[in-house]
Enzyme design. Structure first.
Site, PDB file in Angstrom:
ATOM      1  N   TRP A  57     -18.594 -45.173-105.957  1.00 38.59           N
ATOM      2  CA  TRP A  57     -18.869 -43.982-106.779  1.00 38.59           C
ATOM      3  C   TRP A  57     -18.856 -44.314-108.258  1.00 38.59           C
ATOM      4  CZ3 TRP A  57     -21.491 -40.714-104.263  1.00 38.59           C
ATOM      5  CH2 TRP A  57     -21.235 -40.456-102.924  1.00 38.59           C
ATOM      6  N   ASP A  93     -13.373 -38.919-112.576  1.00 35.89           N
ATOM      7  CA  ASP A  93     -13.897 -38.324-111.341  1.00 35.89           C
ATOM      8  C   ASP A  93     -12.696 -38.185-110.411  1.00 35.89           C
ATOM      9  OD1 ASP A  93     -14.986 -37.792-108.867  1.00 35.89           O
ATOM     10  OD2 ASP A  93     -16.416 -39.453-108.885  1.00 35.89           O
ATOM     11  N   LYS A 142     -13.516 -31.173-100.915  1.00 39.18           N
ATOM     12  CA  LYS A 142     -12.410 -31.948-100.327  1.00 39.18           C
ATOM     13  C   LYS A 142     -11.150 -31.071-100.337  1.00 39.18           C
ATOM     14  CE  LYS A 142     -14.874 -35.990-101.797  1.00 39.18           C
ATOM     15  NZ  LYS A 142     -15.451 -36.587-100.605  1.00 39.18           N
TER      16      LYS A 142
HETATM   17  N1  PMP Z   1     -17.156 -39.088-106.406  1.00 34.57           N
HETATM   18  C1  PMP Z   1     -16.329 -39.304-105.374  1.00 34.57           C
HETATM   19  C2  PMP Z   1     -14.991 -39.943-105.639  1.00 34.57           C
HETATM   20  C3  PMP Z   1     -16.700 -38.936-104.068  1.00 34.57           C
HETATM   21  O1  PMP Z   1     -15.885 -39.152-103.039  1.00 34.57           O
HETATM   22  C4  PMP Z   1     -17.971 -38.336-103.868  1.00 34.57           C
HETATM   23  C5  PMP Z   1     -18.391 -37.929-102.463  1.00 34.57           C
HETATM   24  N2  PMP Z   1     -18.079 -36.644-102.155  1.00 34.57           N
HETATM   25  C6  PMP Z   1     -18.806 -38.132-104.984  1.00 34.57           C
HETATM   26  C7  PMP Z   1     -18.355 -38.514-106.217  1.00 34.57           C
HETATM   27  C8  PMP Z   1     -20.154 -37.491-104.819  1.00 34.57           C
HETATM   28  O2  PMP Z   1     -19.973 -36.147-104.589  1.00 34.57           O
HETATM   29  P1  PMP Z   1     -21.165 -35.200-104.122  1.00 34.57           P
HETATM   30  O3  PMP Z   1     -21.538 -35.608-102.745  1.00 34.57           O
HETATM   31  O4  PMP Z   1     -20.529 -33.853-104.196  1.00 34.57           O
HETATM   32  O5  PMP Z   1     -22.278 -35.367-105.090  1.00 34.57           O
END
Ligand code: PMP
Length: 352
Positions: A100, A167, A191
């Site tokens: 990520w 994040d 989450k």
């Molecule tokens: N950052 C982290 C730490 C994640 O675990 C995720 C996956 N949910 C994301 C970003 C991307 O999130 P999304 O699928 O809501 O775009």
């Protein structure tokens, strides 16, 4: 028996929340369904205002922060953050801790220069980098606090003179954290704080003066704050589910939830450490309490997945980029399910 769903997100929701959501879909207030109410109505304003005030209370945020519910996931933020704060003349620094963080680094490189000041890549992302030097000329330092795929988490938060961005998609409201040491925090709701459809943002007011004037309005944090998170028609439903989750956490109490999260993680890591077939390669001080990543000899993988499924344990496959197993244990995951999972791991081992 109820399914124990170890999905990395969307997470399990408490039964009482699911019941309230089901009822609200049929009838929320004044003969309207939650799916039909106007985002400009007082009914919706009450929902989002209460959600924001509960976030402020539960996270112990000081008055320096603005709180937003933005449409879409954390991936939207990977693009919005550089659009708001960076340009070909303004760069930012990043700690690369895996999948990520690489995503936001790639998006940043589309408009600016992402300077990686430390990376866990050489350690296969099993360890969070330490002893790096912060670049105080950068616009900000960005970290991915909990790495959902690699199963790692920062044990100490870096100190920086420049604004600190994080994040926290998979760690918001999971344990005691001093959120006020950050300047910008974002987290997908699906989450610990609801279902998919929106992202929570905490932004310190001093950053608002730094937003690029040519940032398109719908992506501009200041314009979204001025519009009270309804610049475009929001997912009222997702914000409502988030409100219900925040109310549930307040009722259960965070101290109880945090203690339970600690016990759940300790039990699974202990089971892995004592096992002769399962293995976790993450540095002990960086082990994530939310997402436990582990493996075994690949010839046993399918049979363990089948064995677990027979015991109503689902969604324990690792992310497609790394394989093996991952048990995500967000706030709603009960200690009972985690004990059942630990016993299932032990029973599987006994079949050898
Ligand atoms: N950052 C982290 C730490 C994640 O675990 C995720 C996956 N949910 C994301 C970003 C991307 O999130 P999304 O699928 O809501 O775009």
């Amino acid at each position: 028996m109820i399914k124990c769903n170890f999905n990395s997100g969307p997470a399990m929701l408490p039964t009482e929340v699911l019941q309230q959501v089901a009822e609200a879909v049929l009838h929320y207030k004044n003969g309207e369904s939650i799916l039909e109410i106007s985002h400009r109505s007082n009914t919706y304003h009450e929902i989002i205002d209460e959600a924001k005030s509960l976030l402020k209370e539960l996270c112990n945020l000081n008055d320096d922060f603005e709180i937003l519910y933005l449409p879409g996931g954390a991936s939207n933020l990977f693009a919005m953050i550089p659009m708001n704060f960076l340009s070909d003349k303004k760069y930012a620094s990043f700690i690369d801790t895996g999948y990520w963080s690489k995503k936001i680094i790639a998006e940043t490189n589309l408009v600016s220069n992402a300077k990686i000041i430390a990376s866990g890549e050489l350690n296969n992302y099993n360890k969070i980098p330490e002893n790096f030097e912060v670049d105080n000329n950068a616009e900000f330092l960005h970290i991915t606090h909990n790495n959902t795929i690699e199963g790692t988490q920062f044990d100490t938060i870096p100190k920086a003179e420049i604004p600190l961005f994080a994040d926290m998609s998979s760690s918001l409201l999971s344990k005691e954290i001093n959120y006020n040491q950050f300047d910008f925090i974002y987290a997908s709701t699906h989450k610990n704080a609801g279902t998919a459809g929106c992202t929570i943002v905490f932004i310190k007011k001093h950053l608002l003066d730094k937003i690029n004037i040519d940032c398109p309005s719908v992506f501009n944090f200041r314009k979204n704050i001025e519009a009270n998170s309804i610049y475009s028609t929001p997912s009222v439903y997702a914000v409502y589910v988030s409100l219900l989750m925040l109310k549930w956490m307040k009722k259960e109490t965070l101290s109880k939830i945090f203690l339970q999260n600690k016990l759940k993680a300790e039990l699974i890591y202990k089971t892995i450490d004592e096992s002769k077939i399962f293995n976790n390669s993450v540095a002990k001080n960086n082990r994530s309490p939310m997402n436990i990543v582990f493996n075994c000899d690949s010839k046993h993988e399918t049979s363990f997945l089948e064995f677990a499924a027979q015991q109503n344990i689902i969604n324990i496959s690792g992310h497609r980029s790394v394989g093996a197993f991952r048990a995500s244990m967000y706030n709603t995951m009960s200690l009972n399910c985690v004990e059942h999972f630990a016993n299932t791991m032990k029973n599987f081992e006994l079949t050898f």
